[in-house]
Design a protein around this motif. Structure first.
Motif, short mmCIF file in Angstrom:
data_model
loop_
_atom_site.label_atom_id
_atom_site.label_comp_id
_atom_site.label_asym_id
_atom_site.label_seq_id
_atom_site.Cartn_x
_atom_site.Cartn_y
_atom_site.Cartn_z
N GLY A 36 29.47 56.45 -28.21
CA GLY A 36 30.51 57.03 -29.02
C GLY A 36 31.87 57.24 -28.45
O GLY A 36 32.75 56.47 -28.70
N SER A 37 32.12 58.30 -27.69
CA SER A 37 33.47 58.66 -27.30
C SER A 37 33.68 58.55 -25.82
O SER A 37 32.78 58.80 -25.03
N GLN A 65 36.47 50.25 -24.41
CA GLN A 65 36.10 51.51 -23.76
C GLN A 65 36.70 51.62 -22.36
O GLN A 65 37.15 52.70 -21.96
N ALA A 66 36.73 50.51 -21.64
CA ALA A 66 37.30 50.52 -20.30
C ALA A 66 38.80 50.84 -20.35
O ALA A 66 39.31 51.61 -19.53
N GLN A 67 39.49 50.25 -21.32
CA GLN A 67 40.93 50.50 -21.44
C GLN A 67 41.21 51.93 -21.88
O GLN A 67 42.18 52.55 -21.42
N LEU A 75 37.95 57.56 -27.24
CA LEU A 75 37.63 56.49 -28.19
C LEU A 75 36.24 56.70 -28.78
O LEU A 75 35.26 56.77 -28.06
N THR A 76 36.18 56.79 -30.09
CA THR A 76 34.90 56.86 -30.81
C THR A 76 34.63 55.50 -31.44
O THR A 76 35.45 54.99 -32.20
N ALA A 286 43.65 45.75 -27.90
CA ALA A 286 43.59 46.53 -29.14
C ALA A 286 43.77 48.01 -28.84
O ALA A 286 44.51 48.72 -29.55
N VAL A 287 43.11 48.50 -27.81
CA VAL A 287 43.25 49.92 -27.44
C VAL A 287 44.65 50.22 -26.93
O VAL A 287 45.26 51.24 -27.26
N ASP A 288 45.19 49.31 -26.13
CA ASP A 288 46.54 49.49 -25.61
C ASP A 288 47.53 49.62 -26.77
O ASP A 288 48.39 50.52 -26.77
N ALA A 289 47.39 48.75 -27.77
CA ALA A 289 48.28 48.81 -28.94
C ALA A 289 48.07 50.08 -29.74
O ALA A 289 49.03 50.69 -30.22
N ALA A 290 46.80 50.50 -29.87
CA ALA A 290 46.49 51.72 -30.63
C ALA A 290 47.11 52.95 -29.99
O ALA A 290 47.67 53.82 -30.68
N VAL A 291 47.04 53.04 -28.67
CA VAL A 291 47.63 54.18 -27.96
C VAL A 291 49.14 54.19 -28.13
O VAL A 291 49.75 55.24 -28.39
#
Length: 321
Positions: A36-37, A65-67, A75-76, A286-291
């Protein structure tokens, strides 16, 4: 009722405790990743993955998850289990939980639109990963160039077939941009080879078992086929099992994704080539962009993650573990 105040306080406490347990991911709820998170973090992100019953998307999740851990974001991750309705519910839940940004890897590019629009109305940026969203605005789409990859697959298959023969195409899940774009690119690319005839196109939903079943049926009606293009490695591996001794010899097979099992098949010679994506990098981006979007920073509308052709000659460059 006045009694509700005394009832709600412990109920809220229980809910908080439950949320804390599921956030640690020891068991997870139905449709969750079981991981999950990410711990801590001021930026809370939600990510709905189309399915975690596919090695490609497991790598995608791991990269994300690593990013998130690197950036200190929470991150969930949820697993939509290839159910578009379940994914809509997951994204709606992320919206109601006031996530700072949402990442969606759509089960269905059209069906995802209403939930994405709802998030947008709540001023929550949405990043579309690996597959686009049709009919709704997203902050960014990060994906491989699937059309170009489809063309590369056509060229590689034609080369292996000596530019002549009969081909069947195993299509992915209908409604996904990945299937549509890979199919479009392959169709465009194969037109250049007039000695090759595409005799059948049939969906196998990006699934290995379905790939086996569909290929078995297609062999009955097209016993003289000499080429297979599968829009992902899982279907290609199912087709290889159905083909048996013909795979890689009499019948050339080209897949798409560059998963560990797909690369091993290329190394073994049963799969002629695979169009290798970089799912971990895709998850990271994707995570980098989301942050960045969650913090109000400007991000590009599209990001293309490069694809490469993996063959027996260069498969060692990609790794097979």
């Amino acid at each position: 009722m006045r009694i509700s105040a005394t009832v709600l306080a412990p109920a809220a406490l229980v809910a908080a405790l439950v949320a804390g347990v599921t956030g640690c991911g020891s068991s997870g709820s139905p449709g969750s990743s079981g991981g999950g998170s990410s711990a801590g973090g001021d930026v809370k992100l939600g990510m709905s993955v189309s399915t975690l019953n596919n090695p490609y998307f497991v790598q995608f999740r791991d990269g994300a998850q690593a990013q998130a851990a690197k950036l200190g974001a929470a991150l969930t991750v949820t697993d939509a289990q290839n159910d578009a309705s379940q994914q809509v519910n997951q994204v709606q839940n992320f919206t109601s939980q006031s996530m700072k940004a949402i990442i969606i890897n759509p089960v269905d590019s059209d069906a995802a639109a209403p939930a994405v629009k709802a998030a947008d109305r709540s001023s929550i940026p949405v990043i579309a990963a690996d597959r686009g969203v049709n009919g709704a605005e997203v902050a960014q789409t990060v994906a491989s160039d699937n059309v170009a990859g489809g063309r590369m697959a056509a060229q590689q298959l034609a080369k292996a077939m000596g530019s002549a023969g009969k081909v069947v195409v195993l299509q992915g899940t209908p409604g996904t941009s990945a299937s549509r774009d890979r199919g479009q690119g392959f169709a465009e690319g194969i037109k250049a080879f007039t000695g090759i005839q595409v005799v059948a196109r049939q969906p196998a939903d990006f699934d290995r078992t379905k790939g086996l079943d569909v290929m078995t049926n297609l062999l009955q009606s097209h016993p003289d086929l000499t080429g297979v293009f599968a829009e992902n490695d899982e279907m290609a591996l199912g087709a290889i099992k159905a083909l048996g001794a013909k795979a890689g010899g009499q019948v050339k097979v080209v897949g798409f994704d560059g998963t560990p099992d797909g690369l091993k098949a290329v190394q073994a010679g049963t799969m002629t080539a695979t169009i290798a994506q970089q799912p971990k990098l895709l998850g990271q981006q994707a995570v980098d962009a989301a942050v960045k979007a969650a913090k109000g920073q400007t991000i590009p509308k599209t990001v293309a993650v490069p694809v490469k052709v993996a063959t027996k000659a260069n498969v060692s460059e990609f790794g097979t573990s």
